[in-house]
Design a protein around this motif. Structure first.
Motif, mmCIF file in Angstrom:
data_model
loop_
_atom_site.group_PDB
_atom_site.id
_atom_site.type_symbol
_atom_site.label_atom_id
_atom_site.label_comp_id
_atom_site.label_asym_id
_atom_site.label_seq_id
_atom_site.Cartn_x
_atom_site.Cartn_y
_atom_site.Cartn_z
ATOM 1 N N ALA A 70 50.754 62.250 2.219
ATOM 2 C CA ALA A 70 51.252 61.789 0.923
ATOM 3 C C ALA A 70 50.150 61.090 0.138
ATOM 4 O O ALA A 70 50.017 61.298 -1.077
ATOM 5 N N MET A 71 49.354 60.285 0.804
ATOM 6 C CA MET A 71 48.294 59.553 0.131
ATOM 7 C C MET A 71 47.259 60.500 -0.470
ATOM 8 O O MET A 71 46.898 60.390 -1.646
ATOM 9 N N LEU A 82 55.373 67.111 -8.494
ATOM 10 C CA LEU A 82 56.634 67.565 -7.905
ATOM 11 C C LEU A 82 56.380 68.430 -6.685
ATOM 12 O O LEU A 82 57.083 68.317 -5.667
ATOM 13 N N TYR A 83 55.385 69.294 -6.773
ATOM 14 C CA TYR A 83 55.043 70.143 -5.636
ATOM 15 C C TYR A 83 54.634 69.294 -4.435
ATOM 16 O O TYR A 83 55.063 69.539 -3.307
ATOM 17 N N THR A 84 53.804 68.280 -4.677
ATOM 18 C CA THR A 84 53.360 67.401 -3.605
ATOM 19 C C THR A 84 54.539 66.688 -2.960
ATOM 20 O O THR A 84 54.637 66.609 -1.729
ATOM 21 N N ALA A 85 55.435 66.165 -3.786
ATOM 22 C CA ALA A 85 56.577 65.416 -3.264
ATOM 23 C C ALA A 85 57.513 66.297 -2.453
ATOM 24 O O ALA A 85 58.031 65.870 -1.399
ATOM 25 N N CYS A 103 55.383 66.498 1.172
ATOM 26 C CA CYS A 103 55.924 65.252 1.722
ATOM 27 C C CYS A 103 57.331 65.412 2.309
ATOM 28 O O CYS A 103 57.587 65.005 3.448
ATOM 29 N N ALA A 104 58.243 65.990 1.534
ATOM 30 C CA ALA A 104 59.628 66.098 2.001
ATOM 31 C C ALA A 104 59.743 66.959 3.259
ATOM 32 O O ALA A 104 60.591 66.704 4.120
ATOM 33 N N LEU A 132 58.386 64.089 11.175
ATOM 34 C CA LEU A 132 57.020 63.616 11.354
ATOM 35 C C LEU A 132 56.783 62.290 10.632
ATOM 36 O O LEU A 132 55.807 61.594 10.937
ATOM 37 N N HIS A 133 57.655 61.970 9.681
ATOM 38 C CA HIS A 133 57.539 60.714 8.953
ATOM 39 C C HIS A 133 58.916 60.206 8.560
ATOM 40 O O HIS A 133 59.850 61.003 8.369
ATOM 41 N N TYR A 134 59.025 58.894 8.416
ATOM 42 C CA TYR A 134 60.192 58.282 7.797
ATOM 43 C C TYR A 134 60.033 58.371 6.277
ATOM 44 O O TYR A 134 58.897 58.427 5.767
#
Length: 233
Positions: free
Chosen positions: A119-120, A142-145, A149-150, A157-159
């Motif tokens: 995400a970073m 939006l693509y990144t999120a 990330c989602a 793999l992440h909270y």
């Protein structure tokens, strides 16, 4: 575990979208470099070479954005190392949640979940794209999120809070690095070198962009393998 994370993870793991096809598609998207840096990094190259009246400023932004991505990657690893260890959801038996198996991610068992370095790094890059063109930057964000990330939340793999923190840190890193007082002195020597040795500089830029796109995973694996050999010699 806070209620926010638990609510979202419970929703995702109790049949929200779960089908074999969806699980396979999300695992492919999360695991392939094509769906991460190999979509966002070329946009920086497009910004660099496109004809525009703001060419010099845009090139400074591209350089600052690339450096921001590197800073975010290093900062993410440092924070994960020095902050209190947080076990990833997929490896936390106390959650009593069943996640799709994230193939090839088992080494992450020993990496802290907070914050999300994916995400970073990629929100840092998307933020730089947004600063140049909001019409391209908003889809990039939006693509990144969604796709970077989602998917990692869905796979356990992440909270969600790992990802939100990573997104915010990525935005802040790029915002700071692109301010005039930092961007101009940072970009100036790179622009001089590119003007003087364009062939060599573009070749090195290609290699560095490839490594950023893969988040230096192969370099990390090589260093890890060499360190094991040295330790046992």
């Amino acid at each position: 575990m806070n209620g926010f994370d638990l609510t979202i993870l419970t929703f995702l793991t109790h049949g929200a979208f779960s089908t074999p096809f969806v699980n396979s598609a999300i695992k492919a998207i999360a695991g392939m470099y094509t769906f991460k840096g190999l979509l966002l990094v070329p946009i920086l190259w497009w910004i660099w070479f496109r004809p525009t009246q703001r060419g010099e400023w845009e090139r400074e932004i591209v350089i600052a954005t690339f450096v921001s991505g590197l800073v975010a990657l290093v900062l993410g690893r440092l924070l994960a190392h020095y902050l209190p260890f947080r076990v990833r959801p997929i490896y936390n038996p106390d959650l009593h949640l069943q996640f799709p198996v994230a193939e090839g991610e088992h080494e992450l068992r020993f990496w802290s979940s907070f914050p999300s370095d994916h995400a970073m790094v990629w929100m840092s890059v998307a933020m730089g794209i947004f600063l140049v063109s909001y019409r391209v930057g908003i889809p990039a964000i939006l693509y990144t999120a969604i796709f970077i990330c989602a998917t990692r939340i869905y796979l356990g793999l992440h909270y969600p809070t790992d990802v939100i923190a990573g997104l915010l840190i990525g935005v802040v890193v790029t915002y700071v690095m692109t301010r005039d007082s930092i961007r101009k002195p940072l970009a100036a020597p790179f622009l001089r070198w590119i003007h003087r040795w364009p062939g060599l500089c573009y070749a090195m830029a290609f290699v560095l962009c490839f490594e950023l796109a893969t988040q230096f995973d192969e370099v990390r694996m090589l260093v890890h393998a060499v360190s094991k050999v040295v330790a046992h010699s």
